[in-house]
Design an enzyme around this catalytic site. Structure first.
Site, PDB file in Angstrom:
ATOM      1  N   ASP A 127      -0.032   5.093   2.044  1.00 43.47           N
ATOM      2  CA  ASP A 127      -0.140   5.728   3.205  1.00 43.47           C
ATOM      3  C   ASP A 127      -1.039   6.783   2.425  1.00 43.47           C
ATOM      4  O   ASP A 127      -0.594   7.496   1.714  1.00 43.47           O
ATOM      5  CB  ASP A 127       0.672   5.989   4.036  1.00 43.47           C
ATOM      6  CG  ASP A 127       1.477   5.395   4.692  1.00 43.47           C
ATOM      7  OD1 ASP A 127       1.247   3.871   4.844  1.00 43.47           O
ATOM      8  OD2 ASP A 127       2.677   5.588   5.008  1.00 43.47           O
ATOM      9  N   HIS A 151       4.825  -0.036   0.111  1.00 45.37           N
ATOM     10  CA  HIS A 151       5.215  -0.269   1.402  1.00 45.37           C
ATOM     11  C   HIS A 151       4.640  -1.585   1.726  1.00 45.37           C
ATOM     12  O   HIS A 151       3.676  -1.570   1.647  1.00 45.37           O
ATOM     13  CB  HIS A 151       5.815   0.521   2.453  1.00 45.37           C
ATOM     14  CG  HIS A 151       4.910   0.996   3.035  1.00 45.37           C
ATOM     15  ND1 HIS A 151       4.132   2.394   2.703  1.00 45.37           N
ATOM     16  CD2 HIS A 151       4.464   1.469   4.124  1.00 45.37           C
ATOM     17  CE1 HIS A 151       3.159   2.947   3.082  1.00 45.37           C
ATOM     18  NE2 HIS A 151       3.451   2.124   4.875  1.00 45.37           N
ATOM     19  N   ARG A 174       5.379   6.772  13.559  1.00 44.73           N
ATOM     20  CA  ARG A 174       5.345   7.415  12.812  1.00 44.73           C
ATOM     21  C   ARG A 174       4.774   8.595  12.162  1.00 44.73           C
ATOM     22  O   ARG A 174       4.220   9.069  13.057  1.00 44.73           O
ATOM     23  CB  ARG A 174       4.315   6.378  11.386  1.00 44.73           C
ATOM     24  CG  ARG A 174       4.530   6.464   9.742  1.00 44.73           C
ATOM     25  CD  ARG A 174       3.399   5.814   9.272  1.00 44.73           C
ATOM     26  NE  ARG A 174       2.403   6.342   9.257  1.00 44.73           N
ATOM     27  CZ  ARG A 174       1.111   5.454   8.966  1.00 44.73           C
ATOM     28  NH1 ARG A 174       0.867   4.264   7.613  1.00 44.73           N
ATOM     29  NH2 ARG A 174      -0.086   6.007   8.517  1.00 44.73           N
ATOM     30  N   HIS A 213       0.415  -1.102   0.165  1.00 38.32           N
ATOM     31  CA  HIS A 213      -0.114  -0.061  -0.453  1.00 38.32           C
ATOM     32  C   HIS A 213       1.041   1.154  -0.042  1.00 38.32           C
ATOM     33  O   HIS A 213       2.046   1.001   0.238  1.00 38.32           O
ATOM     34  CB  HIS A 213      -1.369   0.483   1.047  1.00 38.32           C
ATOM     35  CG  HIS A 213       0.334   0.432   2.655  1.00 38.32           C
ATOM     36  ND1 HIS A 213       0.688  -0.866   2.732  1.00 38.32           N
ATOM     37  CD2 HIS A 213       0.033   1.350   3.385  1.00 38.32           C
ATOM     38  CE1 HIS A 213       1.552  -0.504   4.073  1.00 38.32           C
ATOM     39  NE2 HIS A 213       1.244   0.683   4.544  1.00 38.32           N
TER      40      HIS A 213
HETATM   41  C1  SIN Z   1       3.409   1.361   7.969  1.00 40.32           C
HETATM   42  O1  SIN Z   1       2.731   0.992   7.462  1.00 40.32           O
HETATM   43  O2  SIN Z   1       3.120   2.669   7.609  1.00 40.32           O
HETATM   44  C2  SIN Z   1       3.740   0.082   8.441  1.00 40.32           C
HETATM   45  C3  SIN Z   1       5.486   0.226   8.134  1.00 40.32           C
HETATM   46  C4  SIN Z   1       6.227  -0.792   9.129  1.00 40.32           C
HETATM   47  O3  SIN Z   1       5.814  -0.565  10.037  1.00 40.32           O
HETATM   48  O4  SIN Z   1       7.123  -1.196   9.044  1.00 40.32           O
END
Ligand code: SIN
Length: 279
Positions: free
Chosen positions: A100, A255, A270, A98
């Site tokens: 974000d 990612h 994050r 996906h």
């Molecule tokens: C996310 O999808 O923002 C998390 C990525 C992660 O935890 O590595």
């Protein structure tokens, strides 16, 4: 002269060496880091030791912070989303390809993820390069895609009708399902607002269908693009260590957080940055 070194990873991304994100970067250091971010769409830092305040200060060098409305924030830091999985939990956040916030009308520009507590093994994050994925398509398919838009949504992931997380143990980490109301429409191929390069902008997590097409009609071509874009030559797997930070451009990469550390804790912080409308 800046001592910063930028080492491309292959597939996607680059490691930035010789920078201490706990210190205020000089304008020239910041310009070097920014150039690396724009060129590679994904940058990694190792051996950093930054507090939540320094994480926020670094993020603000890039623009305004976009507070994610579905993630539980870190205690005392509403700007920082907690990405957490406890030893007794089975489902992780972000465990599928996906990008974000593509469900937003002005999708987030980037996300800065700081490792806070890592499992002894596993918990890597994969990234995929949407510039390279687009470039590798045939001229005919590129031309078709240039004429298309796609509908993105958060409803099926974070909303009351969520199929992704319904009946799972995600409940204490995500919330505010009533805010998952709006869909958004973006071009399937965007001209990246910073690099000016073309990038594929659909993703498995949040894209529902091509605009004006049914989901059934969209599926075969979407599935082709999804399979195409995560081929090994377009991807990198980032192995987290204590002190690691990844900063990705949501308009240039996908990612995928690998969920292979059952029985261990993983805690990440994050911050997501405001973006703009995509054309
Ligand atoms: C996310 O999808 O923002 C998390 C990525 C992660 O935890 O590595």
């Amino acid at each position: 002269m800046s001592a910063i070194e930028v080492k491309p990873c292959g597939g996607v991304g680059a490691e930035v060496l010789g920078v201490d994100l706990a210190a205020d970067l000089t304008n020239s250091e910041f310009a070097t880091v920014r150039d690396a971010f724009v060129e590679h769409g994904l940058i990694f830092f190792r051996d950093q030791n930054i507090s939540p305040e320094q994480h926020i200060a670094f993020a603000k060098r890039w623009g305004d912070i976009n507070v994610n409305r579905f993630f539980k924030p870190v205690d005392g830091y509403p700007q920082i989303a907690e990405v957490r999985k406890e030893p007794d939990q089975t489902v992780n956040i972000g465990g599928g390809w996906h990008t974000d916030h593509s469900y937003d009308v002005e999708p987030a520009m980037g996300s800065i993820l700081v490792a806070r507590e890592l499992p002894a093994t596993g918990g890597d994050t994969m990234f995929a390069n949407m510039y390279a994925a687009y470039e590798a398509l045939s001229d005919g398919l590129k031309e078709t895609l240039l004429g298309l838009k796609a509908v993105h949504s958060s409803r099926h992931v974070f909303g009351d009708e969520s199929q992704a997380y319904r009946g799972t143990d995600i409940g204490d980490r995500l919330g505010n399902s009533k805010a998952a109301t709006q869909d958004s429409v973006h071009p399937v191929v965007i001209t990246h607002p910073l690099s000016g390069k073309k990038a594929l902008y659909v993703n498995m997590g949040f894209t529902l269908r091509f605009d004006g097409w049914t989901a059934e009609e969209s599926k075969p071509l979407m599935d082709y693009l999804y399979t195409h874009a995560c081929q090994p030559q377009f991807t990198t797997t980032f192995k987290w260590k204590n002190g690691s930070i990844a900063f990705w451009d949501n308009r240039a990469t996908w990612h995928y957080a690998i969920n292979d550390y059952q029985g261990q804790r993983r805690l990440m912080h994050r911050i997501t940055l405001e973006g703009c409308a995509l054309h």
